[in-house]
Design a protein around this motif. Sequence first.
Motif, PDB file in Angstrom:
ATOM      1  N   ILE A 107       0.853  -1.166   0.000  1.00  0.00           N
ATOM      2  CA  ILE A 107       0.000   0.000   0.000  1.00  0.00           C
ATOM      3  C   ILE A 107       0.898   1.228   0.000  1.00  0.00           C
ATOM      4  O   ILE A 107       1.987   1.210   0.597  1.00  0.00           O
ATOM      5  N   ARG A 109       1.234   5.762  -1.352  1.00  0.00           N
ATOM      6  CA  ARG A 109       0.586   7.045  -1.644  1.00  0.00           C
ATOM      7  C   ARG A 109       1.397   7.806  -2.670  1.00  0.00           C
ATOM      8  O   ARG A 109       2.595   8.061  -2.478  1.00  0.00           O
ATOM      9  N   THR A 116      -4.039   6.858  -3.697  1.00  0.00           N
ATOM     10  CA  THR A 116      -3.646   5.757  -2.823  1.00  0.00           C
ATOM     11  C   THR A 116      -3.383   4.536  -3.696  1.00  0.00           C
ATOM     12  O   THR A 116      -4.279   4.051  -4.390  1.00  0.00           O
ATOM     13  N   THR A 117      -2.163   4.066  -3.682  1.00  0.00           N
ATOM     14  CA  THR A 117      -1.778   2.928  -4.518  1.00  0.00           C
ATOM     15  C   THR A 117      -1.774   1.650  -3.686  1.00  0.00           C
ATOM     16  O   THR A 117      -1.588   1.685  -2.467  1.00  0.00           O
ATOM     17  N   TRP A 118      -1.984   0.547  -4.358  1.00  0.00           N
ATOM     18  CA  TRP A 118      -1.935  -0.742  -3.676  1.00  0.00           C
ATOM     19  C   TRP A 118      -1.641  -1.853  -4.679  1.00  0.00           C
ATOM     20  O   TRP A 118      -1.846  -1.690  -5.884  1.00  0.00           O
ATOM     21  N   ASN A 148       0.543   4.183  -9.433  1.00  0.00           N
ATOM     22  CA  ASN A 148       0.679   5.642  -9.377  1.00  0.00           C
ATOM     23  C   ASN A 148       0.368   6.232 -10.754  1.00  0.00           C
ATOM     24  O   ASN A 148       0.118   5.519 -11.726  1.00  0.00           O
ATOM     25  N   THR A 519       5.745   3.687   0.046  1.00  0.00           N
ATOM     26  CA  THR A 519       5.093   2.377   0.014  1.00  0.00           C
ATOM     27  C   THR A 519       5.463   1.574   1.251  1.00  0.00           C
ATOM     28  O   THR A 519       6.545   1.745   1.827  1.00  0.00           O
TER      29      THR A 519
END
Length: 533
Positions: A107, A109, A116-118, A148, A519
């Motif tokens: 997870i 940012r 919000t990346t994951w 992203n 991350t």
Amino acid sequence: MKKYFLLLLLITATLSSFAQQIIPYSHYQYQKLNKSLYNLNTRFHTSLKPVIGDDTTITAQLDSLLLVGTDRTRNSWVSRKLFNEHLVEINKEDFNVYMDFLPDFQIGRDIEHGITTWLNTRGYQIGGNIGKKFSFYSSGFENQSRFNDYLTRYIDSKNVIPGMVNDKFKDETPRRATKDWAYATAVLNYTANKYFTFTLGHDKNFIGDGYRSMVLSDVSAAYPYFKVTTTLGNVKYMAMWAQFQDPLSPVFSYDNGFRKKWGAFHYLDWNVNNRLSLGFFDSIIWQDADVDGKRGFDVSYLNPIIFLRTVEGMNSSPDNALIGFTAKYKLLRNMTVYGQLALDEFTAKEVFKGDGYWANKSAFQLGLKGFNAFKVPSLNYLVEFNTARPFTYTQRSSLLNYGHYVEALAHPMGANFKEFLTIWNYQLGKWAVSAQANYAQYGLNLSGENFGKDINESYFTRTRDNGYKTGDGLKTNFVYLDGRVSYILNPKYNLRFEAGAIFRQEKNSLLKDKTTMVTFGLRSSFRNIYQDF
């Protein structure tokens, strides 16, 4: 020290009773072996990766990394499997097998773009040996991710997850922010004797001692190949035939899928002495079929020891030939200098004219790597410069270029660039730290003119024949910084907690694209997944 030496001997003895293990290539893992591979007392063939078959000592040393930080006093099954051992491990007199679950849960940012990346990856690896001659390895991953901003734009423009495969929902309109894909590799290896090794795989290959390769890298997706490797004293020779895909060319029919192209590759690595190694490379790319669907595999390229450029010339063929040279020299006790030169449709008389002829397509690499930097044990480093002239690796169409699945078979930036990078890593017990910095300058297309950076664009779209210099076009500066800290839970399958930070900036007179990202994750893999482009 004696304890670790005896442990290494035990590992080597165990491995020698079976066909040698297949160790997936990860630059971060292999760089940890700099001290063993590049010291003045060794003479290894270090430029062919992944290591398969007859490099017993290298394989043993790579496998010894999987024991770092393990606690042999653990007694419970759960504790051993979580921290020390493979999830499934079977060792018999005539075969051994291991199997692991490979999670990659992250997870993060993307701060500038408010995203919000994951990443949700569930993977597996299975490997082992059957008797003294057969070894195998397979891995597979089911993935969903929110990337992203810059990676999302890349995926949407090329319809491919970097280094892997296409997004399952690429044809939907509008495009989904969440990407979904599956990815798998498989390798079967047969070690006939101490001279010959045969490998059938669906995976990647890498030639060189650096982080990048200007002749053959692992940037693009996996592909099917058959490889023969011969070792005769200080000479190792590889011949490989592979099939690639081109999603950009019009398909003949739905049943035929993406258009195909073939590649034949030869590479000879000669360890002249303990310090100096020289390598010679050539390759041919040709399309699977013309508009009438007639050509297919060209048996002229089956001979494993012939110079491919000569055959291509004798056939008066329209194929894409590339030759290359590699070298390494152990300059100091803990420092090795290495380099590569790739020539693609090189015209010598035009070089000496100095007028920037478009078909003087060449690429160059020069680097330093070593270990125990500043007398700090286990501090490994690499410093590297790469450059490729405009139109290098390009062809009349993407069906003949030096690429696979829209991405490069060499450097991820394609051509028309200069790049400087450095990578450092350090491990103390179960704690590991890595840092990377890239700076590049390249020329993008400007005012509708093709300046030769995109290898998928036909060189027929150029507007002139002369006056091309590296970096011409829309001059763009690229900066990439990456730092990671991890705590290794189980080195057997690289299970670790990891925190990382990325800064990326692409800047020219028309745009300034900036990404700052953090991350956190629970990760387990041995893959190279490139995001530094």
